[in-house]
Scaffold this active site. Structure first.
Site, PDB file in Angstrom:
ATOM      1  N   ARG A  50       0.853  -1.202   0.000  1.00  0.00           N
ATOM      2  CA  ARG A  50       0.000   0.000   0.000  1.00  0.00           C
ATOM      3  C   ARG A  50       0.882   1.242   0.000  1.00  0.00           C
ATOM      4  O   ARG A  50       1.804   1.345   0.808  1.00  0.00           O
ATOM      5  CB  ARG A  50      -0.882   0.019   1.254  1.00  0.00           C
ATOM      6  CG  ARG A  50      -1.924  -1.030   1.254  1.00  0.00           C
ATOM      7  CD  ARG A  50      -3.063  -0.723   2.192  1.00  0.00           C
ATOM      8  NE  ARG A  50      -2.705  -0.158   3.487  1.00  0.00           N
ATOM      9  CZ  ARG A  50      -3.593   0.249   4.376  1.00  0.00           C
ATOM     10  NH1 ARG A  50      -4.884   0.164   4.109  1.00  0.00           N
ATOM     11  NH2 ARG A  50      -3.220   0.716   5.535  1.00  0.00           N
TER      12      ARG A  50
ATOM     13  N   THR B 267      -1.542   7.367  -0.598  1.00  0.00           N
ATOM     14  CA  THR B 267      -2.831   7.153  -1.280  1.00  0.00           C
ATOM     15  C   THR B 267      -3.605   5.983  -0.685  1.00  0.00           C
ATOM     16  O   THR B 267      -4.803   5.837  -0.930  1.00  0.00           O
ATOM     17  CB  THR B 267      -2.602   6.857  -2.780  1.00  0.00           C
ATOM     18  OG1 THR B 267      -1.883   5.615  -2.874  1.00  0.00           O
ATOM     19  CG2 THR B 267      -1.821   7.963  -3.458  1.00  0.00           C
TER      20      THR B 267
ATOM     21  N   ASP C 222       0.400  -2.889  11.858  1.00  0.00           N
ATOM     22  CA  ASP C 222       0.893  -3.317  10.543  1.00  0.00           C
ATOM     23  C   ASP C 222       1.353  -4.772  10.632  1.00  0.00           C
ATOM     24  O   ASP C 222       2.374  -5.085  11.258  1.00  0.00           O
ATOM     25  CB  ASP C 222       2.049  -2.411  10.103  1.00  0.00           C
ATOM     26  CG  ASP C 222       2.454  -2.680   8.661  1.00  0.00           C
ATOM     27  OD1 ASP C 222       2.731  -3.863   8.338  1.00  0.00           O
ATOM     28  OD2 ASP C 222       2.460  -1.738   7.858  1.00  0.00           O
TER      29      ASP C 222
ATOM     30  N   ASP D 199       4.966  -5.623   9.255  1.00  0.00           N
ATOM     31  CA  ASP D 199       6.038  -5.133  10.139  1.00  0.00           C
ATOM     32  C   ASP D 199       6.138  -5.970  11.407  1.00  0.00           C
ATOM     33  O   ASP D 199       7.232  -6.272  11.879  1.00  0.00           O
ATOM     34  CB  ASP D 199       5.786  -3.658  10.499  1.00  0.00           C
ATOM     35  CG  ASP D 199       6.174  -2.725   9.358  1.00  0.00           C
ATOM     36  OD1 ASP D 199       6.898  -3.172   8.439  1.00  0.00           O
ATOM     37  OD2 ASP D 199       5.752  -1.562   9.383  1.00  0.00           O
TER      38      ASP D 199
HETATM   39  C1  PRP Z   1      -1.063  -4.909   4.360  1.00  0.00           C
HETATM   40  C2  PRP Z   1      -1.796  -6.221   4.475  1.00  0.00           C
HETATM   41  C3  PRP Z   1      -2.619  -6.241   3.215  1.00  0.00           C
HETATM   42  C4  PRP Z   1      -2.968  -4.791   3.033  1.00  0.00           C
HETATM   43  C5  PRP Z   1      -4.382  -4.574   3.485  1.00  0.00           C
HETATM   44  O1  PRP Z   1       0.017  -5.011   3.522  1.00  0.00           O
HETATM   45  O2  PRP Z   1      -0.961  -7.341   4.613  1.00  0.00           O
HETATM   46  O3  PRP Z   1      -1.936  -6.738   2.083  1.00  0.00           O
HETATM   47  O4  PRP Z   1      -2.067  -4.034   3.849  1.00  0.00           O
HETATM   48  O5  PRP Z   1      -4.766  -3.264   3.254  1.00  0.00           O
HETATM   49  P1  PRP Z   1      -5.868  -2.886   2.178  1.00  0.00           P
HETATM   50  O6  PRP Z   1      -7.000  -3.859   2.334  1.00  0.00           O
HETATM   51  O7  PRP Z   1      -6.240  -1.476   2.549  1.00  0.00           O
HETATM   52  O8  PRP Z   1      -5.237  -2.945   0.811  1.00  0.00           O
HETATM   53  P2  PRP Z   1       1.020  -3.788   3.252  1.00  0.00           P
HETATM   54  O9  PRP Z   1       0.602  -3.066   2.020  1.00  0.00           O
HETATM   55  O10 PRP Z   1       1.181  -2.992   4.502  1.00  0.00           O
HETATM   56  O11 PRP Z   1       2.377  -4.540   2.882  1.00  0.00           O
HETATM   57  P3  PRP Z   1       3.292  -5.499   3.801  1.00  0.00           P
HETATM   58  O12 PRP Z   1       2.551  -6.789   4.004  1.00  0.00           O
HETATM   59  O13 PRP Z   1       4.518  -5.675   2.961  1.00  0.00           O
HETATM   60  O14 PRP Z   1       3.573  -4.786   5.098  1.00  0.00           O
HETATM   61  N1  URA Z   2      -2.539  -3.355   6.729  1.00  0.00           N
HETATM   62  C1  URA Z   2      -2.160  -3.786   7.956  1.00  0.00           C
HETATM   63  O1  URA Z   2      -1.169  -4.501   8.115  1.00  0.00           O
HETATM   64  N2  URA Z   2      -2.923  -3.425   9.017  1.00  0.00           N
HETATM   65  C2  URA Z   2      -4.016  -2.657   8.880  1.00  0.00           C
HETATM   66  O2  URA Z   2      -4.667  -2.367   9.893  1.00  0.00           O
HETATM   67  C3  URA Z   2      -4.375  -2.201   7.607  1.00  0.00           C
HETATM   68  C4  URA Z   2      -3.620  -2.574   6.539  1.00  0.00           C
END
Ligand code: PRP
Ligand code: URA
Length: 208
Positions: free
Chosen positions: A103, A107, A199, A202
């Site tokens: 994400r 945005t 997150d 993370d």
């Molecule tokens: C997180 C999570 C999803 C997404 C959900 O990933 O694991 O993929 O956000 O959010 P959304 O429904 O609003 O799209 P992130 O983009 O933080 O990447 P990461 O797993 O590498 O931390």
């Molecule tokens: N992605 C995450 O990891 N946590 C949230 O709460 C939303 C998006």
């Protein structure tokens, strides 16, 4: 029309309460996520298609059933990786594809950085894995990629969902069954799930 299954399982709720705790360290977070994903895997695999199979027990012949096909697991990188091993633990011959989406912090829209899926994905059940379904942007985009590669039978499995995310997947992909560990209250102004767990990527990889 797709179905949305919300597990509402007491053991899952117990483990999820520990997972949510901001003081849970990376080791316990990984272990708890593994255990919760195992509970979800049982539910997601309950309705995988089967075909008749003859078997001879020590007592007699009978008609049993085996999976029509080995499914494909598709974790959304990074956090989805934490759900792969628990699913493979109960379906060890499953194939695994990967989709990299992150994400954009401003945005909140998903941006693709990797996609590798099995060539025969169109002939298999696909199970998309991601612990978090927030706005639904990442889940919906991942399903778009998988459909473009020919997949027809797709399920989406997550641990925590916001109502907004569930509605987006249902609207964009009415043919996809959704499995949710628990439905949380809402999203905050940064599109994080509340109460959520922060997150997931993370916390799983210790990159806080
Ligand atoms: C997180 C999570 C999803 C997404 C959900 O990933 O694991 O993929 O956000 O959010 P959304 O429904 O609003 O799209 P992130 O983009 O933080 O990447 P990461 O797993 O590498 O931390
Ligand atoms: N992605 C995450 O990891 N946590 C949230 O709460 C939303 C998006």
């Amino acid at each position: 029309m797709s179905q949305t299954t919300i597990l509402n399982h007491n053991l899952l709720t117990h483990k999820l309460t520990l997972l949510r705790d901001k003081n849970t360290d990376v080791k316990d977070f990984r272990n708890l996520l593994y255990e919760i994903a195992t509970l979800i895997a049982y539910e997601v695999t309950k309705t995988l298609p089967v075909k008749d199979a003859e078997v001879e027990t020590p007592l007699c012949k009978m008609t049993g059933a085996v999976l029509e096909n080995q499914p494909v697991l598709v974790p959304i990188l990074r956090a989805g990786l934490g759900m792969v091993e628990p699913f493979l633990n109960i379906i060890p011959a499953a194939k695994v594809g990967h989709i990299g989406l992150a994400r954009n912090h401003d945005t909140h829209l998903p941006e693709e950085y990797y996609c590798k899926l099995p060539d025969d994905i169109s002939q298999r059940e696909v199970i998309v894995l991601d612990p978090m379904l927030a706005t639904g942007g990442s889940g919906s985009a991942a399903i778009d990629f998988i459909k473009k590669r020919g997949a027809k039978n797709i399920r989406f499995a997550c641990i925590i969902a916001a109502p907004e995310g569930v509605e987006v997947i249902k609207k964009d992909h009415p043919d996809v069954d959704i499995f949710v560990g628990v439905l949380d209250e809402c999203l905050n102004e940064n599109a994080y799930i509340v109460p959520g767990l922060g997150d997931a990527g993370d916390r799983l990889f210790g990159t806080l």
